[in-house]
Design an enzyme around this catalytic site. Structure first.
Site, PDB file in Angstrom:
ATOM      1  N   LYS A 167       0.841  -1.191   0.000  1.00 47.76           N
ATOM      2  CA  LYS A 167       0.000   0.000   0.000  1.00 47.76           C
ATOM      3  C   LYS A 167       0.876   1.242   0.000  1.00 47.76           C
ATOM      4  CE  LYS A 167      -3.953  -2.244   0.358  1.00 47.76           C
ATOM      5  NZ  LYS A 167      -5.002  -2.196  -0.664  1.00 47.76           N
ATOM      6  N   HIS A 288      -7.413 -13.475  -8.424  1.00 48.00           N
ATOM      7  CA  HIS A 288      -8.012 -12.320  -7.749  1.00 48.00           C
ATOM      8  C   HIS A 288      -9.392 -12.088  -8.351  1.00 48.00           C
ATOM      9  CE1 HIS A 288      -8.614  -8.413  -5.931  1.00 48.00           C
ATOM     10  NE2 HIS A 288      -7.543  -8.639  -5.175  1.00 48.00           N
TER      11      HIS A 288
END
EC number: 4.1.1.39
Length: 461
Positions: A167, A288
């Site tokens: 992140k 994903h």
């Protein structure tokens, strides 16, 4: 047009259809639109549009065609349930090798029927695959056992793989990105690209790959432990996916078996998943599911559920798939979603409507992500009942007040706490990184452990 005489047979028994082994069975929640046919008429039209029929009789239909009709065999109008049996002969197969394809399964079972004018809504909640059709799917070529082996762990019950997502998800240039990887790897095992990360102008793909390869080598030298990375190779173009995958493996060289390939399986579709599965059978295939909520959300009454998506992923060959957080994180979900984990990991499991035998097909790992941190994990593991999975906590690692490495250690300590059956607040007294997670995520701490402040006495960093 009432097609129930042809496309519905309520005398058929599910047990006999399963014993016969020639039908895929699908369970839907369906509501007819007002002003059209009744429940059975609408269900029959749904089956017709999903197989051999249309809204009128056509002159080209013959006896063979009628023999492969999809048939409504069970309805429960009070609960909006209909079940349809699809002959396996209906489904498309590869010309090159005769294998089955999820694209065909979806085209029939969840295709045109989603836009029918006489259907208010219809959503698939479960499906059953007979052995004759199951064996035509690729299934996973690698499993979590291969990751455990790289990590030097037992291949049976090798345990929790501590992972993260770097992140922020976008905005880092190659070297800052690699620096974040190195920091996390000092305490953790596994890092994945966030789903949008690829070849942005500020982070060229090849530069990032080289920087991460160097960070992995340095982290392994520093810790004496193997590290893992899941690279996003998703693309519209089959050849682009191959080019990305090949460059990654060449760059990582001796560490190539430490690499998984991530594919955005929902947005890129079955073709992208199968491309990765077949082109790179030695790599862990990380499915994903970004975007899936458009159809799987409980708020959506069309499409299919997350359970159905995960079951399809195992058939396609996903080594692991994101399964949400079962209500313990920030994404939609509930504790009962553990049925998803059971269905994709066990060799036989019960779904909402059908029992599925997998006949030795390799399992698919549950990958847990979405708002998880060390404080939420003991309850999560209690609900699931084991910790043989991958967790990728982005904010849960890099939101730790002492940084990514400490965040990784707090996640590992949370699993240790659960395994020992310890009280988390008491456990925190002797485990600094876990204790500091209480200070890192005070809102969660107040909600889950109301007495923590008095017992741990938060301190300044």
């Amino acid at each position: 047009m009432d097609q129930s005489n042809r496309y519905a047979n309520l005398n058929l028994k599910e047990s006999e259809l399963i014993a016969g082994g020639r039908h895929v069975l699908c369970a839907y929640i369906m509501k007819p639109k007002a002003g059209f046919g009744n429940f059975i008429q609408t269900a029959a039209h749904f089956a017709a549009e999903s197989s051999t029929g249309t809204n009128v009789e056509v002159s080209t239909t013959d006896d063979f065609t009628r023999g492969v009709d999809a048939l409504v065999y069970e309805v429960d109008e009070a609960n909006s349930l209909m079940k349809i049996a699809y002959p396996i002969e209906l489904f498309d197969r590869n010309v090159i090798d005769g294998r089955a394809m999820i694209a065909s399964f979806l085209t029939l079972t969840i295709g045109n029927n989603q836009g029918m004018g006489d259907v208010e809504y219809a959503k698939m909640y479960d499906f059953y695959v007979p052995p004759a059709y199951l064996k035509l799917f690729d299934g996973p070529s690698t499993t979590i056992k291969d990751l455990w082996r790289v990590l030097g762990r037992p291949v049976i019950n090798g345990g929790f793989i501590v992972g993260t997502i770097i992140k922020p998800k976008l905005g880092l240039r190659p070297q800052p990105f690699a620096n974040a990887c190195y920091d996390f790897w000092l305490g953790g095992d596994f890092i994945k690209n966030d789903e949008p990360q690829g070849n942005q102008v500020f982070a060229p793909f090849k530069d990032t790959v080289r920087a991460v390869a160097d960070a992995m080598r340095r982290a392994q030298d520093k810790t004496g432990e193997a590290k893992l990375f899941s690279f996003n190779i998703t693309a519209d173009d089959h050849y682009e996916m191959l080019a990305r995958g090949e460059f990654i493996l060449e760059t990582f060289a001796d560490n190539a078996d430490h690499i998984a390939f991530l594919v955005d399986g929902y947005v890129a579709g079955p073709a992208a998943v199968t491309t990765a599965r077949r082109a790179f059978p030695k790599q862990y295939l990380h499915y994903h599911r970004a975007g899936h909520g458009a159809v799987t959300s409980p708020q959506s009454k069309r499409g299919y559920t997350a359970f159905v998506l995960s079951k399809m992923a195992r058939l396609q060959g996903a080594s692991g798939i994101h399964t949400g957080t079962m209500g313990f994180g920030k994404m939609e979900g509930e504790a009962a979603d553990r049925a998803i984990a059971y269905m994709i990991t066990e060799d036989a499991a019960d779904g909402p409507y059908f029992h599925q035998e997998w006949l030795g097909m390799n399992p698919t790992t549950p990958i847990i992500s979405g708002g998880m941190n060390a404080l939420r994990m003991p309850g999560f593991f209690d609900n699931l009942g084991h910790s043989n999975l991958i967790m990728t906590a982005g904010g849960g690692a890099f939101g730790h007040v002492d940084g990514g490495a400490a965040g990784a250690k707090s996640l590992r300590q949370a699993e240790q706490c659960w395994k020992q059956g310890a009280d988390p607040v008491e456990f925190a007294k002797d485990h600094r990184e876990f204790a500091r997670a209480f200070e890192s995520f005070p809102q969660d701490a107040d909600k889950l452990y109301p007495n923590w402040r008095a017992k741990l006495k938060p301190q300044a960093a």
